[in-house]
Scaffold this active site. Structure first.
Site: not given
Length: 908
Positions: A339, A625
């Site tokens: 990410d 996350d």
């Protein structure tokens, strides 16, 4: 600014009907496995299955020997199956307990607060209900700082900005109900708000369309709970090892049965069914013994201990491992899908550069320009800073405005007194329609009435009459920042007379004389350690792919900053979420290996990418996350969540990176590869023992002699000594040089060709030596090794006469020599495939040395005090010295070999 309407909302009866039809606004928790199911899952390990088969066979043999009444054996015949049972229970219970402990630490992460109050309109009145009571068609009022309770369509918006980072990675998404201002590239529609996101600025009214599991958040949550059942590379390799051990042991057993039958018929005596039956039964017993001996009882325990020890030690490098297999699987990773927000970047907007014209870009509140800039940033803002955490200042409100306040704070200026001392006369909050914010204040700092404006640089520039620099210079600066995927803000101000009015009907009037202050570039900066960590991964042969919900421009710029993307990069290495969704699996399989960036990705796009990569025999690790990362984290062989990530992301992951650092991920790869090497070293060590033991039994079967090693002695070697050896090898520190190697192939056997050569070569050499000792002891009465004659040793090697048998002292000598050969071979296993001396870095291997001393001391205790249980007698100290010195030749031969290594043996 939208026109306001009157809403009556649902009636009580409509609420009940909607809840009955569409369900409640809660997420269905996943069914949890019972503790028993989790425990019995440990018994599916391939080596454990072989041990269970060996246990059944051993129990059968023990019962036969017990009821056949073999002289002097009694209850001791059950020691071997008891030892195997202990090996099984130790390996399964240790692994179960470690994972159970880790899971308990994570249980709190899955708690969802459904009792937060939400403002809704029902029965024509505004009231508060809990989040879980929200139903489809409810009218919900959204305010700054609140969490959106469910998915819905916006009916009204006033300067509404929503933080969608948990779903898309986008910290601020501007929302509007005006179709002219819709963002066609937005991941989710501009007039929709989604469950789990938070209102960063402004306010609005929405109509609920989906609740609970039907919401986007619910779909992501459900996807994160689906059992992907991805088999780890180590499990696949242990499967193949188990298959090899099974086939080999069965082949040797069949060879023994066939060979002994041929020998029996070759005797030429008259055939006697009773004698033949006894001979056949004994032959089968020997064959079963070979199968039991061939099974490396200590291997499951050693692998479990290695993983458990690494699990504990990796915590010191900020890797909190939840699932044990992840320790090793990281070393096999061929692809890392990462990410952007919060993983590669800091997830906090910061000022990249300021360009305030007419000043030196530093704040000096002693000058007029400095006072104007400081007050403009402080008062023309709706954000706040939270200083309660001493380690990190937290932004409350709009992240972009927060970046300006943080910059002021870095200049040593507290925004709050400036804001409190200035009297706000009028204010226009930021909106997507105006694209600017304006505030009129009575400044105590300048003792004047001032209008401050900030917003899109081109809009503020168009409103300004006084511009200190050429428009072309400003455009060039803006283009430079935009090419770097940065956000930009323009600033302007104007002194006003006391009766001047500059705001009318929600916009600034046209008769203004604004002065353009300058522009500011804002970015979510990459973490300092990321470029080097990414380079380490690339050098280690691991492909890194950015998978983000952010824009293509931002994703590519971050890729450029971390060394993954360059100006000449072919566009085929990039896909958007929309393009990805329209392509078939076959089309994507042709693209995904070379793909570097997937932008505007939705949560299920990430999961699909992971599964397609796995279909191409890639071992995939996923970092993230946000809640949007959870399905991909769960589907990957290894999921790595960030320490400050969402609870859903942590729950779906195998490892949590406590310091949120990508460099911790490259360290996890190093740990995984080093751990795999240590497991290989242990297999080399133990399989050498098993090959030697099997061949001794095999030779004894054809010569008609019993094994000089008793069951209890083999249990010491296979369980206790091997467990200590596993600890010793697992305690070896990680080797940074493994990062220079390419990832191993998923089809590789855990026993490499050099290992196979070492196992067979050393095992056969040990057997030749041990067979010679048996032959020598049979024909010589040895009371001390000081009487050893090498000439007699050689002359008796092929003397197959009955001899005198082995005395208890000679059996003790044989057992101790057998153990010491393995002891010194453990040092060779430590140095295996390093090309370096076994003595290298011993000062950093205190754990290895300590365990080596424990093994040596344990052997002395058993031989000295073991007595009848271990069928031994105490040895003379002189013989201990001779055995230790003579068997150490195993280590010295290894040292010579490592001094002149073959090219193929330079590294694992």
């Amino acid at each position: 600014m939208q026109q306001h309407h009157h809403y009556t909302g649902l009636t009580d009866s409509e609420v009940l009907e909607s809840r009955k039809k569409h369900g409640e606004n809660i997420l269905t928790p996943p069914e949890k496995e019972s503790l028993w199911a989790q425990f019995f899952e440990k018994f599916t390990d391939p080596i454990i299955i072989i041990l269970l088969v060996a246990l059944v066979l051993s129990i059968g043999v023990s019962f036969y020997e017990y009821f056949a009444g073999h002289e002097g054996k009694g209850i001791s015949v059950f020691l071997e199956p008891a030892g195997i049972l202990v090996a099984v229970l130790l390996a399964t219970v240790v692994g179960f307990c470690f994972e159970l402990s880790a899971n308990k630490k994570f249980e709190i992460l899955n708690k969802v607060n459904d009792d937060t109050l939400v403002k809704v309109i029902r029965n024509g009145n505004i009231c508060q209900i809990t989040k879980k009571e929200v139903v489809v068609d409810d009218i919900v009022i959204l305010e700054t700082g609140e969490e959106v309770p469910a998915d819905g369509e916006l009916l009204e918006t006033v300067s509404l900005q929503i933080n969608e980072s948990t779903l898309t990675g986008e910290p601020v998404a501007k929302k509007t109900v005006n179709p002219e201002h819709f963002d066609p590239n937005a991941t989710y529609p501009s007039n929709h708000a989604l469950k789990g996101t938070t209102v960063a600025d402004g306010h609005g009214i929405m109509k609920i369309l989906k609740v609970g599991d039907a919401s986007e958040y619910g779909k992501v949550y459900e996807g994160s709970q689906i059992d992907s059942s991805v088999e780890t590379p180590l499990n696949k390799q242990l499967d193949r090892l188990a298959d090899l051990i099974t086939k080999t042991s069965y082949a040797i057993a069949i060879l023994i049965i066939a060979g002994r039958l041929i020998v029996y018929y070759g005797w030429g005596d008259a055939f006697d069914w009773i004698l033949f039956g006894g001979y056949l039964l004994k032959t089968i017993m020997i064959a079963v013994t070979v199968i039991v001996v061939a099974v490396p009882e200590g291997l499951p325990m050693s692998v479990t201990l290695s993983l458990a020890l690494s699990m504990k030690r990796m915590l010191s490098t900020n890797n909190l491992v939840r699932k044990m297999h992840a320790c090793e699987t990281m070393g096999a990773a061929t692809v890392i899908c990462t990410d952007k927000t919060g993983t590669l970047t800091q997830n906090q907007m910061k000022i990249y550069q300021t360009n305030f014209y007419g000043c030196d870009n530093t704040i000096n509140t002693d000058t007029e320009s400095g006072k104007i800039i400081a007050e403009s940033i402080s008062v023309n803002s709706t954000a706040y800073l939270d200083f309660s955490d001493k380690t990190k200042v937290k932004v409350l409100g709009n992240p972009t405005e927060g970046a300006l306040l943080l910059w002021l704070n870095e200049q040593g200026i507290n925004y709050l007194p400036l804001r409190e001392d200035a009297e706000i006369v009028e204010q226009l909050t930021f909106s997507t329609e105006r694209k600017y914010m304006a505030t009129v204040v009575k400044s105590s700092l300048l003792d004047k009435k001032i209008l401050y404006v900030k917003g899109a640089p081109e809009i503020v520039l168009a409103l300004s009459k006084n511009v200190p620099v050429a428009k072309e210079e400003i455009d060039a600066q803006l283009l430079q920042y935009q090419n770097q995927a940065m956000r930009t803000l323009g600033f302007a101000y104007q002194y006003l007379d006391s009766d001047d009015s500059c705001i009318k009907e929600g916009v600034l009037t046209n008769n203004l004389n604004l002065t353009y202050l300058g522009i500011v570039a804002i970015s979510d900066p990459i973490r300092k350690e990321v470029p080097e960590a990414v380079r380490n991964c690339l050098d280690a042969g691991i492909s890194v792919k950015i998978v983000t919900g952010d824009t293509p421009g931002t994703a590519k710029e971050i890729g450029r900053q971390i060394g993954l993307w360059n100006e000449n990069e072919p566009e085929i290495h990039h896909l958007t979420g929309a393009e990805f969704a329209t392509m078939s699996d076959d089309e994507l399989r042709e693209r995904i290996v070379d793909l570097k960036i997937l932008s505007r990705a939705r949560p299920m796009d990430k999961q699909r990418l992971v599964q397609l990569l796995q279909g191409k025999d890639q071992v995939v690790a996923v970092t993230g996350d946000g809640t949007n990362d959870a399905p991909a984290l769960n589907a990957a062989q290894v999921g790595l969540s960030m320490g400050d990530g969402t609870s859903v992301a942590k729950e779906a992951s195998d490892i949590t990176i406590l310091d949120n650092s990508f460099s911790s991920i490259s360290r996890a790869v190093m740990w995984g590869r080093s751990l795999y090497q240590n497991i290989q070293r242990f297999i080399l060590f133990q399989m050498t023992i098993n090959v030697a033991a099997c061949l001794i039994v095999l030779i004894g079967a054809f010569l008609g002699t019993e094994s000089p090693l008793t069951v209890t002695q083999m249990l010491w070697v296979n369980l206790i000594m091997d467990t200590f050896a596993a600890l010793a090898l697992a305690s070896l520190p990680p080797n940074e040089k493994v990062m220079k190697n390419k990832p191993r192939k998923t089809g590789d056997h855990i026993i490499s060709k050099p290992m196979a050569k070492g196992i067979l070569g050393v095992g056969i050499a040990f057997v030749v030596l041990l067979f010679g000792l048996v032959q020598y002891f049979k024909h010589a009465s040895i009371e001390s090794l000081t009487d050893f004659s090498f000439t007699d040793f050689v002359s008796n090697f092929f003397n197959f006469g009955s001899g005198n048998g082995l005395s208890p002292y000679e059996l003790s000598l044989f057992f101790t020599i057998f153990v010491m050969l393995q002891f010194w071979n453990m040092f060779n296993a430590k140095a295996f495939m390093t090309g370096k001396s076994a003595f290298r870095l011993l000062n950093k291997c205190s754990g290895f040395l300590l365990i080596a001393v424990v093994i040596l001391a344990g052997q002395w205790v058993i031989v000295t005090l073991g007595g009848e249980m271990f069928n031994v007698v105490a040895l003379k100290l002189s013989d201990w010295g001779i055995i230790i010195a003579a068997t150490s030749i195993v280590l010295w031969i290894g040292e010579i070999k490592r001094l002149f290594p073959l090219h193929s043996e330079m590294k694992i």
